[in-house]
Design an enzyme around this catalytic site. Structure first.
Site, PDB file in Angstrom:
ATOM      1  N   ASP A 205      -8.886 -32.871 -25.623  1.00  0.00           N
ATOM      2  CA  ASP A 205      -9.822 -32.152 -24.771  1.00  0.00           C
ATOM      3  C   ASP A 205     -10.470 -30.984 -25.523  1.00  0.00           C
ATOM      4  O   ASP A 205      -9.802 -30.289 -26.289  1.00  0.00           O
ATOM      5  CB  ASP A 205      -9.027 -31.599 -23.571  1.00  0.00           C
ATOM      6  CG  ASP A 205      -9.896 -30.911 -22.557  1.00  0.00           C
ATOM      7  OD1 ASP A 205     -10.794 -31.575 -22.022  1.00  0.00           O
ATOM      8  OD2 ASP A 205      -9.676 -29.714 -22.298  1.00  0.00           O
ATOM      9  N   GLU A 247     -12.988 -35.160 -27.716  1.00  0.00           N
ATOM     10  CA  GLU A 247     -14.041 -34.768 -26.778  1.00  0.00           C
ATOM     11  C   GLU A 247     -14.784 -33.607 -27.425  1.00  0.00           C
ATOM     12  O   GLU A 247     -14.335 -32.469 -27.379  1.00  0.00           O
ATOM     13  CB  GLU A 247     -13.480 -34.321 -25.427  1.00  0.00           C
ATOM     14  CG  GLU A 247     -14.607 -34.087 -24.434  1.00  0.00           C
ATOM     15  CD  GLU A 247     -14.391 -32.934 -23.458  1.00  0.00           C
ATOM     16  OE1 GLU A 247     -15.083 -32.922 -22.430  1.00  0.00           O
ATOM     17  OE2 GLU A 247     -13.584 -32.045 -23.726  1.00  0.00           O
TER      18      GLU A 247
HETATM   19  C1  BGC Z   1     -12.550 -31.811 -19.312  1.00  0.00           C
HETATM   20  C2  BGC Z   1     -12.889 -31.142 -18.007  1.00  0.00           C
HETATM   21  C3  BGC Z   1     -12.171 -29.817 -17.938  1.00  0.00           C
HETATM   22  C4  BGC Z   1     -12.462 -28.959 -19.165  1.00  0.00           C
HETATM   23  C5  BGC Z   1     -11.600 -27.756 -19.260  1.00  0.00           C
HETATM   24  C6  BGC Z   1     -13.060 -30.820 -20.303  1.00  0.00           C
HETATM   25  O1  BGC Z   1     -13.926 -31.015 -21.188  1.00  0.00           O
HETATM   26  O2  BGC Z   1     -13.115 -33.068 -19.470  1.00  0.00           O
HETATM   27  O3  BGC Z   1     -12.587 -31.955 -16.925  1.00  0.00           O
HETATM   28  O4  BGC Z   1     -12.566 -29.124 -16.790  1.00  0.00           O
HETATM   29  O5  BGC Z   1     -12.247 -29.698 -20.343  1.00  0.00           O
HETATM   30  O6  BGC Z   1     -10.297 -28.154 -19.529  1.00  0.00           O
END
Ligand code: BGC
Length: 554
Positions: A205, A247
């Protein structure tokens, strides 16, 4: 190449399925999905042709950001079950030939995490330096705010100590200080803990934001790349074959860097591509897709883009031009409630007005561009959304299994569900559910299953093949070849909302046969004249080009 030979690169030939445990299936009737529930539904996941499940965060959490606010990295949210339930889920999935990756949230923790509770208790607490503190909110001035609808600053005052703490997301999610070696080590412990329990990798993430440096955007810093290279090295040594998926919602040049030199992430979401697919459709112009694919390729041989249409977040429009964002808002978010932060909080089917041909077009495109397709749970049954729920909850509602009470998701009283099921007239769960859609031979779900089987039969060319765009006079038609060894598939997509046609110069393949891949129907052979396709609105062709056998008469 045989399957065994390509095994270390399994993710290149795979299809992923994104699932929040909370939303999938409730086994004990408390209104909340759980591990036992998802274990019971593995047959269904297998039936769509899924190779790998991506689980959203299931760790102990106060759920102020749906689990991305982790209270304890080493335990499971009790509502979802026990560690034993988790183990059984992984074992069952593996037995069925399905791999499982899960979210790894490195950048920040919940403010209820004991590390932060300790850190904020006094300025000389040993955990104090695990977080990023400042006497003023003036540091790192130029850093953008991500959750613009909620947060006004990346700093929040901690009244206890009179200092501010740094957070790139919600103010209840303090960022960890990755300059502190103890933090870096602790996160490696977390990684080892879950990989030992059988996970096949992580969706990491918010990777761009780990480090902060004055005078920069505090994104994509060299220190961040260095840390992920260290993590990758440990995984390759101790857990070979397990993967990291990034991500990193960034512009193409920055996003590509997360592949490193095959020593960082094996996979990375193609954020640059996703909104441009929808822009291409809205503008009926292949340029946007072709241009972004050219900008995001090539990637190193062992790496793969994660291709997606929708996910659990808003359809993000942070990394597009103002003009592109305007196109997206005016075409896909006509009601203000459909917007969130810099994005659009809608599921796929409502986004495209549940137009069957557009939905087929989009999934076919997802399955034919270079990269690993990632489906979002429920989109395969054209589930609706609920823009009247807060934040991004409207795209995370209970999975719709049947036309029974609570869409077959739970035996609880309807008011006990963690979120209401979708009952809007155009997307009622009584029609859009797995049971009904499975029974109807012509349903979208059954169509998609067939498409996935077709791709699987030709997985080397779609998973590992190169891409070559073919140009024509008609900008409404996107045309490209996927090529792997002697396999060639010609993909033709009509972006227009009306019939269209294209003539292609295929003289290079003169004498070759043409076969439609799904139906296996033979088309006329390629000759010296331009090859001609007439296309229905938003339709596509997958055409296999077969070299003429030496023994055949011309
Ligand atoms: C996740 C989100 C989340 C954020 C903060 C992201 O990029 O996909 O759902 O709210 O990280 O953790």
């Amino acid at each position: 190449m045989t399957d065994e030979a390509t095994q270390p690169l399994w993710y290149k030939n795979a299809i992923f399925y994104e699932v929040p445990v909370r939303s999938f299936y409730d086994s004990n009737g408390d209104g909340i999905g759980d591990f036992k529930g998802i274990t019971e539904k593995l047959d269904y996941i297998k039936s769509i042709g899924i190779d790998c499940i991506w689980l959203l965060p299931f760790y102990d959490s106060p759920l102020k950001d749906d689990g991305y606010d982790i209270r304890d990295y080493y335990s499971i949210l009790p509502e979802y079950g026990t560690l034993e339930d988790f183990d059984l889920f992984i074992q069952t999935a593996h037995r069925m030939g399905i791999r499982v990756i899960a979210d790894l949230v490195l950048n920040h923790v919940s403010d209820q995490n004991k590390w932060f509770v300790e850190a904020r208790s006094s300025t000389n607490n040993p955990k104090r330096d695990w977080f990023v503190w400042s006497d003023t909110p003036d540091k790192y001035k130029n850093v953008r705010i991500i959750f613009t609808d909620t947060e006004k600053s990346n700093w929040t005052l901690d009244p206890n100590s009179g200092q501010y703490y740094w957070h790139r997301f919600f103010s209840h999610q303090p960022d960890l200080n990755f300059d502190n070696p103890e933090v870096r080590l602790e996160m490696i412990n977390v990684i080892r803990f879950w990989l030992k329990r059988g996970l096949d990798g992580f969706r990491c993430d918010a990777v761009p934001y780990l480090f902060e440096r004055e005078g920069t955007s505090c994104e994509n810093l060299p220190e961040t790349h260095q840390y992920f290279k260290e993590i990758r090295k440990i995984i390759d040594q101790e857990f070979p074959g397990k993967i990291l998926l990034a991500e990193a919602n960034q512009w193409p040049e920055d996003a590509k860097k997360y592949f490193g030199e095959e020593d960082e992430f094996q996979m990375n979401f193609n954020f640059p591509l996703m909104p441009r697919i929808f822009i291409s459709l809205a503008k009926e112009d292949a340029f946007y897709i072709e241009n972004i694919i050219s900008k995001t390729l090539p990637v190193p041989d062992s790496c793969s883009w994660g291709l997606f249409l929708r996910n659990h977040d808003e359809l993000t429009l942070e990394m597009v031009s103002d003009e592109e964002r305007d196109i997206m808002y005016s075409e896909y978010a006509k009601i203000p409630k459909m917007r969130l932060n810099l994005g659009i909080r809608r599921r796929l089917a409502p986004l495209v007005e549940n137009d069957r041909s557009v939905l087929e077009f989009l999934y076919a495109l997802l399955l034919s561009l270079p990269g690993t397709p990632i489906f979002y749970y429920g989109d395969e049954i054209n589930m609706g959304d609920n823009i009247y729920l807060g934040d991004r909850d409207g795209v995370r509602t209970p999975m719709q299994w049947s036309f029974d009470r609570n869409a077959g998701f739970s035996r609880a009283d309807p008011e006990q569900l963690f979120a209401p099921v979708i009952i809007s007239s155009n997307f009622h769960f009584e029609t859009y559910n797995v049971e009904s859609q499975s029974r109807l031979p012509s349903s979208f779900l059954n169509w998609l299953r067939k498409l996935v089987v077709t791709r699987r039969r030709n997985v080397s060319v779609f998973g590992m093949g190169s891409i070559e765009f073919l140009h024509s006079e008609n900008k409404e038609i996107l045309t490209f070849l996927r090529i792997y060894d002697s396999s060639i598939v010609l993909c033709v997509f009509n972006l227009a909302k009306k019939p269209s046609y294209v003539t292609l110069d295929l003289r290079k393949y003169a004498g070759w046969h043409v076969r439609e891949l799904i139906s296996q129907v033979r088309f006329p052979d390629i000759g010296e004249l331009p090859y001609f396709f007439t296309m229905q609105k938003n339709s596509f062709f997958w055409m296999e080009l077969e070299r003429r056998d030496e023994s055949e008469q011309p």
